[in-house]
Design a protein around this motif. Structure first.
Motif, mmCIF file in Angstrom:
data_model
loop_
_atom_site.group_PDB
_atom_site.id
_atom_site.type_symbol
_atom_site.label_atom_id
_atom_site.label_comp_id
_atom_site.label_asym_id
_atom_site.label_seq_id
_atom_site.Cartn_x
_atom_site.Cartn_y
_atom_site.Cartn_z
ATOM 1 N N VAL A 235 11.681 -56.021 -24.974
ATOM 2 C CA VAL A 235 11.574 -54.677 -24.406
ATOM 3 C C VAL A 235 12.967 -54.060 -24.312
ATOM 4 O O VAL A 235 13.853 -54.577 -23.629
ATOM 5 N N LEU A 236 13.130 -52.957 -24.990
ATOM 6 C CA LEU A 236 14.333 -52.123 -24.907
ATOM 7 C C LEU A 236 13.987 -50.942 -24.017
ATOM 8 O O LEU A 236 12.940 -50.308 -24.194
ATOM 9 N N GLY A 237 14.839 -50.641 -23.045
ATOM 10 C CA GLY A 237 14.476 -49.564 -22.130
ATOM 11 C C GLY A 237 15.658 -48.904 -21.476
ATOM 12 O O GLY A 237 16.808 -49.362 -21.589
ATOM 13 N N THR A 238 15.365 -47.825 -20.764
ATOM 14 C CA THR A 238 16.402 -47.105 -20.035
ATOM 15 C C THR A 238 15.761 -46.259 -18.951
ATOM 16 O O THR A 238 14.563 -45.962 -19.001
ATOM 17 N N THR A 239 16.553 -45.890 -17.961
ATOM 18 C CA THR A 239 16.163 -44.888 -16.969
ATOM 19 C C THR A 239 17.105 -43.717 -17.159
ATOM 20 O O THR A 239 18.328 -43.907 -17.192
ATOM 21 N N ALA A 240 16.577 -42.523 -17.296
ATOM 22 C CA ALA A 240 17.469 -41.407 -17.623
ATOM 23 C C ALA A 240 16.790 -40.074 -17.391
ATOM 24 O O ALA A 240 15.569 -39.944 -17.515
ATOM 25 N N LYS A 241 17.612 -39.070 -17.068
ATOM 26 C CA LYS A 241 17.164 -37.702 -17.232
ATOM 27 C C LYS A 241 17.116 -37.453 -18.735
ATOM 28 O O LYS A 241 18.060 -37.768 -19.444
ATOM 29 N N MET A 242 16.048 -36.895 -19.196
ATOM 30 C CA MET A 242 15.883 -36.719 -20.638
ATOM 31 C C MET A 242 16.567 -35.432 -21.085
ATOM 32 O O MET A 242 15.940 -34.397 -21.293
ATOM 33 N N LEU A 243 17.899 -35.527 -21.218
ATOM 34 C CA LEU A 243 18.739 -34.416 -21.650
ATOM 35 C C LEU A 243 19.388 -34.766 -22.981
ATOM 36 O O LEU A 243 19.472 -35.934 -23.360
ATOM 37 N N LYS A 244 19.887 -33.767 -23.684
ATOM 38 C CA LYS A 244 20.409 -33.976 -25.034
ATOM 39 C C LYS A 244 21.539 -34.996 -25.064
ATOM 40 O O LYS A 244 21.601 -35.857 -25.944
ATOM 41 N N TYR A 245 22.469 -34.894 -24.097
ATOM 42 C CA TYR A 245 23.636 -35.772 -24.165
ATOM 43 C C TYR A 245 23.299 -37.240 -23.913
ATOM 44 O O TYR A 245 24.106 -38.126 -24.181
ATOM 45 N N GLU A 246 22.093 -37.524 -23.411
ATOM 46 C CA GLU A 246 21.687 -38.920 -23.245
ATOM 47 C C GLU A 246 21.381 -39.590 -24.592
ATOM 48 O O GLU A 246 21.338 -40.820 -24.677
ATOM 49 N N ASN A 247 21.119 -38.780 -25.632
ATOM 50 C CA ASN A 247 20.928 -39.301 -26.995
ATOM 51 C C ASN A 247 19.808 -40.341 -27.050
ATOM 52 O O ASN A 247 19.907 -41.364 -27.723
ATOM 53 N N LEU A 248 18.714 -40.065 -26.381
ATOM 54 C CA LEU A 248 17.625 -41.043 -26.293
ATOM 55 C C LEU A 248 16.857 -41.196 -27.596
ATOM 56 O O LEU A 248 16.224 -42.239 -27.823
ATOM 57 N N VAL A 249 16.929 -40.190 -28.454
ATOM 58 C CA VAL A 249 16.231 -40.303 -29.734
ATOM 59 C C VAL A 249 16.765 -41.473 -30.551
ATOM 60 O O VAL A 249 16.042 -42.059 -31.363
ATOM 61 N N SER A 250 18.029 -41.850 -30.313
ATOM 62 C CA SER A 250 18.602 -42.978 -31.055
ATOM 63 C C SER A 250 17.851 -44.274 -30.757
ATOM 64 O O SER A 250 17.774 -45.160 -31.614
ATOM 65 N N LEU A 251 17.277 -44.400 -29.562
ATOM 66 C CA LEU A 251 16.533 -45.612 -29.229
ATOM 67 C C LEU A 251 15.210 -45.675 -29.991
ATOM 68 O O LEU A 251 14.749 -46.759 -30.366
ATOM 69 N N ILE A 252 14.603 -44.526 -30.224
ATOM 70 C CA ILE A 252 13.387 -44.499 -31.045
ATOM 71 C C ILE A 252 13.721 -44.891 -32.480
ATOM 72 O O ILE A 252 12.979 -45.650 -33.124
ATOM 73 N N LEU A 253 14.866 -44.423 -32.966
ATOM 74 C CA LEU A 253 15.289 -44.790 -34.324
ATOM 75 C C LEU A 253 15.575 -46.285 -34.424
ATOM 76 O O LEU A 253 15.286 -46.917 -35.447
ATOM 77 N N VAL A 254 16.133 -46.866 -33.355
ATOM 78 C CA VAL A 254 16.364 -48.311 -33.328
ATOM 79 C C VAL A 254 15.034 -49.057 -33.408
ATOM 80 O O VAL A 254 14.871 -50.016 -34.175
ATOM 81 N N ALA A 255 14.051 -48.611 -32.612
ATOM 82 C CA ALA A 255 12.740 -49.271 -32.611
ATOM 83 C C ALA A 255 12.049 -49.166 -33.969
ATOM 84 O O ALA A 255 11.311 -50.077 -34.374
ATOM 85 N N GLU A 256 12.283 -48.066 -34.681
ATOM 86 C CA GLU A 256 11.701 -47.922 -36.016
ATOM 87 C C GLU A 256 12.222 -48.989 -36.971
ATOM 88 O O GLU A 256 11.499 -49.434 -37.869
ATOM 89 N N ARG A 257 13.464 -49.417 -36.776
ATOM 90 C CA ARG A 257 14.090 -50.360 -37.695
ATOM 91 C C ARG A 257 13.942 -51.812 -37.252
ATOM 92 O O ARG A 257 14.212 -52.720 -38.042
ATOM 93 N N LEU A 258 13.562 -52.026 -35.999
ATOM 94 C CA LEU A 258 13.417 -53.387 -35.485
ATOM 95 C C LEU A 258 11.969 -53.587 -35.033
ATOM 96 O O LEU A 258 11.598 -53.218 -33.913
ATOM 97 N N PRO A 259 11.137 -54.190 -35.848
ATOM 98 C CA PRO A 259 9.699 -54.261 -35.544
ATOM 99 C C PRO A 259 9.346 -55.112 -34.337
ATOM 100 O O PRO A 259 8.226 -54.999 -33.820
ATOM 101 N N ASN A 260 10.255 -55.973 -33.857
ATOM 102 C CA ASN A 260 9.952 -56.793 -32.689
ATOM 103 C C ASN A 260 10.328 -56.118 -31.375
ATOM 104 O O ASN A 260 10.241 -56.727 -30.306
ATOM 105 N N ILE A 261 10.747 -54.861 -31.443
ATOM 106 C CA ILE A 261 11.186 -54.125 -30.256
ATOM 107 C C ILE A 261 10.077 -53.222 -29.737
ATOM 108 O O ILE A 261 9.460 -52.462 -30.501
#
Length: 416
Positions: A235-261
């Motif tokens: 499980v990859l996770g975070t707690t955050a205000k969902m604002l642009k500078y948090e760059n949370l979309v990068s975590l979705i891109l990571v999950a796309e490339r790592l199937p065990n995540i």
């Protein structure tokens, strides 16, 4: 023995608002009372109504007063049509009067403002009117926060001017507190402070939070031990205000490339809809591979943190992030999470010496490689998590941090 100072804490917002700001204010007041640092009272500005229409949660340790919105605030926040509406407007005259009344009622010897701009100025003016001491606390850079959702670089030159406007109240403070060394660096660059001492009082953790994390982790270990087969997913996770500078979309891109995540987001914000749209494809491959839990009560955070194997803070490098210390990082470290974060702000200090993995900002490949490495090595995750937890236990427990406020209040009371 000198009597404890009677401190009126002026806060922008309060629980149940689920923000790092409100969490620090709650923790600060509760621990000051418990550790006999001050006799606190709290005044919550009418901004509370902007975030939460239900009011606030009282704190049993001290009186908490919520300011009602003035007619001027109601007009500018709610009545005017949208192009002219100012949802965060503060009526300085009304707030100054409310602070003065509350300080007199509490017989305060110090007014401690937890916010800048009009709230800080109102607190400074009330302290001046009453002839009592004024402490100003800076959690983050409000000027850069104004532009945090913007991507246009031509707005950057406006920030220093806006910063001087927002931070005018600091010139009237008997003592100044920065919530991180990174924030103190920015304040020391402000010419109008003329080299004044900045007290750095970092985020800390209460014993109750630490104990809850231990109990929740024990429960999780017991649950895992009763499973027929070991868990193969991470499980990859975070707690955050969902604002642009948090760059949370990068975590979705990571999950796309790592199937065990698997991926979990705790929090809410303006970017949530876009993130949910990006996660649709992943959730089609397997239901709930990406979960959005939304805003959760503070009491549920330890339970969620111990369920995260890799805690990620992939923030972009902006002024607001370079001069900040995210309280979520302290919480994740206290919960014993292994952490990967971009090397901005106080994250570089907190995760130094092998307490986590730091990656350059805006370097997706480094982020991907670091998450992949942790996902494949449970022993490394355990080592980093324990080092991080021990750092909090050794340096960031409430009784260690709160003693610094005693020095702040003594300086304020002794100043002329």
């Amino acid at each position: 023995m000198n009597p404890l100072p009677r401190v009126l804490h002026v806060v922008e917002s309060w629980r149940p608002v689920p923000s790092g700001y409100a969490s620090r204010s709650w923790w600060l007041v509760e621990e000051q009372h418990a550790l006999a640092i001050s006799q606190p009272a709290v005044l919550v500005t009418s901004r509370q109504w902007v975030y939460d229409r239900e009011g606030l949660i009282s704190n049993a340790c001290c009186p908490v007063t919520l300011v009602q919105s003035s007619r001027n605030e109601q007009l500018l926040r709610e009545t005017l049509p949208m192009p002219f509406r100012r949802p965060f407007h503060v009526d300085e005259r009304a707030l100054t009067a409310a602070i003065a009344r509350s300080a007199q009622q509490h017989r305060a010897t110090i007014i401690h403002a937890h916010w800048a701009s009009s709230i800080g100025r109102s607190a400074a003016q009330a302290a001046k009117m009453l002839g009592i001491r004024f402490v100003a606390e800076m959690r983050f850079d409000l000027a850069s926060a104004v532009f945090s959702q913007q991507t246009r670089s031509y707005l950057t030159p406006v920030e220093p001017c806006l910063r001087r406007w927002f931070d005018r109240h600091l010139a009237h403070a008997n003592a100044i507190v920065a919530a991180s060394e990174a924030m103190a660096v920015l304040l020391r660059q402000c010419a109008h402070l003329d080299g004044r001492q900045i007290h750095v009082v970092p985020n800390g953790m209460s014993d109750a939070f630490l104990d809850d994390c231990v109990n929740q982790r024990s429960k999780r270990l017991l649950q895992n031990s009763t499973r027929d087969a070991p868990m193969s997913r991470v499980v990859l996770g975070t707690t955050a205000k969902m604002l642009k500078y948090e760059n949370l979309v990068s975590l979705i891109l990571v999950a796309e490339r790592l199937p065990n995540i698997d991926l979990v987001f705790i929090g809410d914000g303006s970017e949530r809809a876009a993130l949910e749209q990006c996660a649709i494809a992943l959730n089609r491959t397997r239901a709930n591979r990406v979960r959005f839990l939304g805003q959760l009560p503070a009491a549920r955070i330890p339970e969620q943190l111990v369920g995260i194997d890799i805690f990620a803070i992939p923030r972009e490098s902006r002024v607001i992030t370079r001069h900040a210390s995210p309280i979520k990082l302290i919480e994740a470290m206290a919960a014993g999470c292994s952490v990967v974060a971009t090397a901005v702000g106080d994250s570089t200090r907190l995760l130094a010496d092998g307490r986590g993995i730091l990656v350059p900002p805006d370097d997706f490949d480094s982020l991907l490689q670091s998450v992949s490495r942790l996902a494949d090595d449970s022993s490394l995750r355990g080592t980093l998590g324990e080092r991080a937890r021990q750092r909090i236990m050794d340096h960031y427990r409430s009784h260690q941090v709160m003693e610094q406020y005693r020095a702040v209040y003594n300086e304020a009371l002794e100043s002329h």
